[in-house]
Write a protein that holds these residues in place. Structure first.
Motif, PDB file in Angstrom:
ATOM      1  N   ARG A 213      -2.396   0.089   1.739  1.00 36.33           N
ATOM      2  CA  ARG A 213      -1.554   1.161   1.172  1.00 36.33           C
ATOM      3  C   ARG A 213      -1.784   1.280  -0.331  1.00 36.33           C
ATOM      4  NH1 ARG A 213       2.118  -0.699   4.873  1.00 36.33           N
ATOM      5  NH2 ARG A 213       3.169  -2.027   3.376  1.00 36.33           N
ATOM      6  N   LEU A 214      -1.837   0.156  -1.018  1.00 36.42           N
ATOM      7  CA  LEU A 214      -2.076   0.155  -2.462  1.00 36.42           C
ATOM      8  C   LEU A 214      -3.441   0.780  -2.767  1.00 36.42           C
ATOM      9  CD1 LEU A 214      -0.609  -0.979  -5.047  1.00 36.42           C
ATOM     10  CD2 LEU A 214      -2.101  -2.969  -4.810  1.00 36.42           C
ATOM     11  N   HIS A 215      -4.433   0.389  -2.000  1.00 35.70           N
ATOM     12  CA  HIS A 215      -5.773   0.947  -2.177  1.00 35.70           C
ATOM     13  C   HIS A 215      -5.772   2.462  -1.958  1.00 35.70           C
ATOM     14  CE1 HIS A 215     -10.126   1.303  -1.949  1.00 35.70           C
ATOM     15  NE2 HIS A 215      -9.985   1.914  -0.794  1.00 35.70           N
TER      16      HIS A 215
ATOM     17  N   THR B 213      -3.260   4.551  -2.079  1.00 34.37           N
ATOM     18  CA  THR B 213      -2.412   5.230  -3.060  1.00 34.37           C
ATOM     19  C   THR B 213      -3.145   5.481  -4.373  1.00 34.37           C
ATOM     20  OG1 THR B 213      -0.399   4.296  -2.102  1.00 34.37           O
ATOM     21  CG2 THR B 213      -0.253   5.066  -4.386  1.00 34.37           C
ATOM     22  N   TYR B 214      -3.930   4.509  -4.820  1.00 37.36           N
ATOM     23  CA  TYR B 214      -4.530   4.588  -6.151  1.00 37.36           C
ATOM     24  C   TYR B 214      -6.038   4.820  -6.171  1.00 37.36           C
ATOM     25  CZ  TYR B 214       0.040   3.215  -7.780  1.00 37.36           C
ATOM     26  OH  TYR B 214       1.378   3.185  -8.037  1.00 37.36           O
TER      27      TYR B 214
ATOM     28  N   PRO C 162       2.043  -6.747  -2.040  1.00 39.30           N
ATOM     29  CA  PRO C 162       1.291  -5.683  -2.714  1.00 39.30           C
ATOM     30  C   PRO C 162       2.157  -4.536  -3.237  1.00 39.30           C
ATOM     31  CG  PRO C 162       0.174  -6.361  -0.716  1.00 39.30           C
ATOM     32  CD  PRO C 162       1.507  -7.057  -0.721  1.00 39.30           C
ATOM     33  N   GLY C 163       3.307  -4.310  -2.641  1.00 43.81           N
ATOM     34  CA  GLY C 163       4.194  -3.243  -3.098  1.00 43.81           C
ATOM     35  C   GLY C 163       5.231  -3.697  -4.113  1.00 43.81           C
TER      36      GLY C 163
ATOM     37  N   VAL D  29       2.757  -3.241  -8.845  1.00 41.09           N
ATOM     38  CA  VAL D  29       2.470  -1.801  -8.900  1.00 41.09           C
ATOM     39  C   VAL D  29       2.466  -1.315 -10.354  1.00 41.09           C
ATOM     40  CG1 VAL D  29       3.355   0.491  -8.271  1.00 41.09           C
ATOM     41  CG2 VAL D  29       3.297  -1.349  -6.560  1.00 41.09           C
TER      42      VAL D  29
END
Length: 163
Positions: free
Chosen positions: A47-49, A51-52, A148-149, A154
């Motif tokens: 998700r982090l990957h 998202t950014y 990660p969130g 973040v």
């Protein structure tokens, strides 16, 4: 020499430098394992990957079997597990060691960075996270239990993207 110039093979065995693996983008380097209680963090990392990525950021998974043998698989098994179970699209490297005499050179400098508790030194467990800038500077280190969130993680990612 920058950390980005260090050689490290991709999960498929093809040669690369860390900079080639990150694509020259700021990155979160994470020693990963498929059979760990923290393995569900793969979902948050993806998700982090996602998202950014559009802002020039990537997560990089660095499989490691040093912690209770929790990454025993071959490169093909690791790739299949990550794709089928968590839909991982971020780059992965060859399986490496993060501590001890066999420590991969990428981790030699990383472990000198203190984590959010001010502690530096050996990687403590799977899913320890190191945030690097596009030029290879280590910006932050996060303990394995930091999700990660997590807002601090973040915020650090957003901060490195705003540089």
């Amino acid at each position: 020499m920058s950390i980005l110039d260090l050689p490290i093979a991709r999960l498929d065995g093809s040669p690369a430098t860390l900079g080639e693996v990150t694509g020259g983008a700021p990155a979160l380097l994470v020693n990963v394992a498929s059979k760990c209680g923290l393995t569900p963090q793969y979902a948050g990392l993806e998700r982090l990957h996602e998202t950014y990525a559009g802002r020039g950021f990537t997560v990089v998974g660095l499989p490691c079997n040093q912690f209770m043998g929790q990454e025993p698989g071959s490169a093909d098994e690791i790739a299949e597990f990550c794709s089928a179970t968590y839909g991982v699209t971020f780059p992965m490297t060859e399986k490496i060691e993060v501590n001890g005499d066999g420590r991969h050179p990428v981790y030699a400098g990383l472990v000198e960075t203190p984590n959010e508790k001010g502690e530096a030194g050996d990687v403590t467990w799977n899913f320890e996270k190191f945030l690097i800038s596009a030029d290879g500077d280590v910006v932050a280190r996060f303990s394995p239990g930091v999700e990660p969130g997590d807002p601090a993680l973040v915020s650090a990612v957003e901060g490195v993207l705003d540089r």
